[in-house]
Design a protein around this motif. Structure first.
Motif, PDB file in Angstrom:
ATOM      1  N   GLU A 170       3.189  12.091  -3.904  1.00 19.60           N
ATOM      2  CA  GLU A 170       1.754  12.328  -4.065  1.00 19.60           C
ATOM      3  C   GLU A 170       1.230  11.663  -5.321  1.00 19.60           C
ATOM      4  N   ASN A 171       2.021  11.692  -6.404  1.00 21.40           N
ATOM      5  CA  ASN A 171       1.622  10.983  -7.623  1.00 21.40           C
ATOM      6  C   ASN A 171       1.502   9.486  -7.361  1.00 21.40           C
ATOM      7  N   PHE A 191      -0.295  -5.054 -10.397  1.00 24.50           N
ATOM      8  CA  PHE A 191       0.992  -4.611 -10.920  1.00 24.50           C
ATOM      9  C   PHE A 191       1.145  -3.100 -10.753  1.00 24.50           C
ATOM     10  N   VAL A 192       0.097  -2.355 -11.073  1.00 21.81           N
ATOM     11  CA  VAL A 192       0.120  -0.897 -10.925  1.00 21.81           C
ATOM     12  C   VAL A 192       0.234  -0.525  -9.456  1.00 21.81           C
ATOM     13  N   LEU A 193      -0.383  -1.281  -8.579  1.00 24.39           N
ATOM     14  CA  LEU A 193      -0.284  -1.017  -7.145  1.00 24.39           C
ATOM     15  C   LEU A 193       1.165  -1.125  -6.673  1.00 24.39           C
ATOM     16  N   LYS A 194       1.869  -2.149  -7.126  1.00 21.23           N
ATOM     17  CA  LYS A 194       3.274  -2.316  -6.742  1.00 21.23           C
ATOM     18  C   LYS A 194       4.105  -1.131  -7.217  1.00 21.23           C
ATOM     19  N   ILE A 195       3.861  -0.688  -8.438  1.00 17.98           N
ATOM     20  CA  ILE A 195       4.600   0.452  -8.979  1.00 17.98           C
ATOM     21  C   ILE A 195       4.290   1.716  -8.179  1.00 17.98           C
ATOM     22  N   SER A 196       3.035   1.897  -7.807  1.00 18.15           N
ATOM     23  CA  SER A 196       2.668   3.094  -7.042  1.00 18.15           C
ATOM     24  C   SER A 196       3.376   3.126  -5.692  1.00 18.15           C
ATOM     25  N   VAL A 197       3.462   1.989  -5.013  1.00 20.29           N
ATOM     26  CA  VAL A 197       4.162   1.924  -3.727  1.00 20.29           C
ATOM     27  C   VAL A 197       5.648   2.215  -3.921  1.00 20.29           C
ATOM     28  N   ALA A 198       6.233   1.680  -5.001  1.00 20.16           N
ATOM     29  CA  ALA A 198       7.642   1.938  -5.296  1.00 20.16           C
ATOM     30  C   ALA A 198       7.883   3.426  -5.552  1.00 20.16           C
ATOM     31  N   VAL A 199       6.976   4.067  -6.277  1.00 17.77           N
ATOM     32  CA  VAL A 199       7.113   5.503  -6.551  1.00 17.77           C
ATOM     33  C   VAL A 199       7.019   6.302  -5.251  1.00 17.77           C
ATOM     34  N   VAL A 229       0.772   8.081  -4.453  1.00 17.09           N
ATOM     35  CA  VAL A 229      -0.440   7.886  -3.654  1.00 17.09           C
ATOM     36  C   VAL A 229      -1.680   7.947  -4.542  1.00 17.09           C
ATOM     37  N   PHE A 230      -1.680   8.924  -5.459  1.00 16.52           N
ATOM     38  CA  PHE A 230      -2.794   9.068  -6.402  1.00 16.52           C
ATOM     39  C   PHE A 230      -2.950   7.806  -7.235  1.00 16.52           C
ATOM     40  N   LEU A 231      -1.822   7.281  -7.722  1.00 16.38           N
ATOM     41  CA  LEU A 231      -1.840   6.069  -8.537  1.00 16.38           C
ATOM     42  C   LEU A 231      -2.313   4.866  -7.726  1.00 16.38           C
ATOM     43  N   ALA A 232      -1.884   4.785  -6.485  1.00 17.25           N
ATOM     44  CA  ALA A 232      -2.322   3.678  -5.623  1.00 17.25           C
ATOM     45  C   ALA A 232      -3.827   3.725  -5.404  1.00 17.25           C
ATOM     46  N   GLY A 233      -4.358   4.940  -5.222  1.00 14.72           N
ATOM     47  CA  GLY A 233      -5.798   5.079  -5.027  1.00 14.72           C
ATOM     48  C   GLY A 233      -6.583   4.583  -6.227  1.00 14.72           C
ATOM     49  N   PHE A 234      -6.090   4.881  -7.416  1.00 11.35           N
ATOM     50  CA  PHE A 234      -6.795   4.434  -8.622  1.00 11.35           C
ATOM     51  C   PHE A 234      -6.638   2.941  -8.854  1.00 11.35           C
ATOM     52  N   SER A 235      -5.486   2.397  -8.504  1.00  8.92           N
ATOM     53  CA  SER A 235      -5.287   0.968  -8.714  1.00  8.92           C
ATOM     54  C   SER A 235      -6.134   0.135  -7.767  1.00  8.92           C
ATOM     55  N   LEU A 236      -6.519   0.717  -6.626  1.00 11.25           N
ATOM     56  CA  LEU A 236      -7.305  -0.021  -5.639  1.00 11.25           C
ATOM     57  C   LEU A 236      -8.810   0.221  -5.750  1.00 11.25           C
ATOM     58  N   THR A 237      -9.192   1.461  -6.082  1.00 12.07           N
ATOM     59  CA  THR A 237     -10.609   1.827  -5.966  1.00 12.07           C
ATOM     60  C   THR A 237     -11.190   2.497  -7.195  1.00 12.07           C
ATOM     61  N   PHE A 238     -10.431   2.576  -8.299  1.00 12.24           N
ATOM     62  CA  PHE A 238     -10.886   3.317  -9.479  1.00 12.24           C
ATOM     63  C   PHE A 238     -11.100   4.788  -9.182  1.00 12.24           C
ATOM     64  N   GLY A 239     -10.335   5.336  -8.236  1.00 10.01           N
ATOM     65  CA  GLY A 239     -10.383   6.769  -8.005  1.00 10.01           C
ATOM     66  C   GLY A 239     -11.266   7.199  -6.868  1.00 10.01           C
ATOM     67  N   MET A 240     -11.163   8.498  -6.556  1.00  7.36           N
ATOM     68  CA  MET A 240     -11.919   9.121  -5.480  1.00  7.36           C
ATOM     69  C   MET A 240     -12.950  10.078  -6.073  1.00  7.36           C
ATOM     70  N   PRO A 241     -13.901  10.521  -5.263  1.00  4.02           N
ATOM     71  CA  PRO A 241     -14.863  11.523  -5.753  1.00  4.02           C
ATOM     72  C   PRO A 241     -14.149  12.779  -6.245  1.00  4.02           C
ATOM     73  N   SER A 242     -14.722  13.446  -7.218  1.00  2.00           N
ATOM     74  CA  SER A 242     -14.087  14.607  -7.843  1.00  2.00           C
ATOM     75  C   SER A 242     -13.765  15.700  -6.839  1.00  2.00           C
ATOM     76  N   ILE A 243     -14.625  15.908  -5.849  1.00  5.80           N
ATOM     77  CA  ILE A 243     -14.405  16.981  -4.878  1.00  5.80           C
ATOM     78  C   ILE A 243     -13.159  16.702  -4.046  1.00  5.80           C
ATOM     79  N   VAL A 244     -12.893  15.429  -3.753  1.00  5.81           N
ATOM     80  CA  VAL A 244     -11.698  15.063  -3.000  1.00  5.81           C
ATOM     81  C   VAL A 244     -10.449  15.299  -3.845  1.00  5.81           C
ATOM     82  N   GLU A 245     -10.504  14.880  -5.109  1.00  2.00           N
ATOM     83  CA  GLU A 245      -9.379  15.071  -6.017  1.00  2.00           C
ATOM     84  C   GLU A 245      -9.079  16.553  -6.210  1.00  2.00           C
TER      85      GLU A 245
END
Length: 221
Positions: A162-163, A129-137, A165-181
């Motif tokens: 960008e927000n 559900f969050v993934l769908k919202i992220s794509v819509a945003v 894309v950030f949300l999509a990344g978390f909905s799919l993978t639980f986030g990226m490494p801190s250095i990337v963020e």
């Protein structure tokens, strides 16, 4: 298990708030109201990441939540407000489409996303559900960039994307490494600062409305 399901419902509710703030800018005419909508959008994004960190305790998730709040929810809105104050005459956002038509198109975008991602999608993260919202945003942010004449409004459209894309990344993978963020946040800060400096300088040199992309096009020799 029940606590985890309850938290999922809360995250879905927060993500709806993220979508509503993205849609709402189509009905706002003042650039300061746009900046406030982006700030609230970023606060909600930070809150959602925090909820993920609570249920899936990892150091980088708490870092991501804090970075999101500090950079997207505080620093970027501060820089944008500073740019608007220096430009003075960019308080109103001009658009190529009417408010009602913009809202209708945003609704169509959301419907297309939900139909397209309704079936056959596999999500390894916490919520489809969050993934769908992220794509819509993301798509609404792109729509904003295309239909607004103001350069600042287009920057905000990019930031909303960008927000998403950030949300999509978390909905799919639980986030990226801190250095990337951290790198992404730094890039965004530089983009906003550089664009702000360019717009102020163009206005001072040419006495033109540097926030209007049509005016900037006419400056080309």
């Amino acid at each position: 298990m029940k606590d985890w399901m309850d938290l999922l419902y809360v995250m879905d509710f927060v993500s709806i708030g993220i979508l509503i703030t993205a849609i709402s800018i189509n009905s706002l005419s003042q650039i300061e109201a746009w900046i406030k909508a982006y700030m609230i959008n970023s606060w909600l994004l930070s809150l959602l990441i925090f909820f993920v960190a609570v249920k899936n305790p990892e150091h980088h998730l708490y870092v991501a939540s804090t970075l999101t709040f500090a950079s997207k929810g505080v620093l970027l809105p501060f820089f944008l407000k500073s740019i608007v104050k220096q430009m003075k005459n960019v308080q109103v956002v001009e658009t190529y489409l009417s408010t009602s038509l913009s809202l209708i198109i945003s609704g169509i975008i959301i419907a297309i996303v939900y139909v397209s991602l309704g079936k056959g999608i596999f999500v390894t993260g916490f919520s489809s559900f969050v993934l769908k919202i992220s794509v819509a945003v993301i798509l609404i942010g792109l729509f904003i960039m295309i239909t607004r004449r103001s350069a600042i409004a287009q920057i905000l459209g990019l930031l909303f994307m960008e927000n998403g894309v950030f949300l999509a990344g978390f909905s799919l993978t639980f986030g990226m490494p801190s250095i990337v963020e951290l790198g992404v946040v730094f890039d965004l800060l530089m983009i906003v600062i550089i664009m702000g400096v360019f717009m102020v300088q163009i206005k001072q040199k040419f006495s033109s409305d540097a926030a209007d992309m049509d005016q900037l096009t006419n400056l080309k020799g």
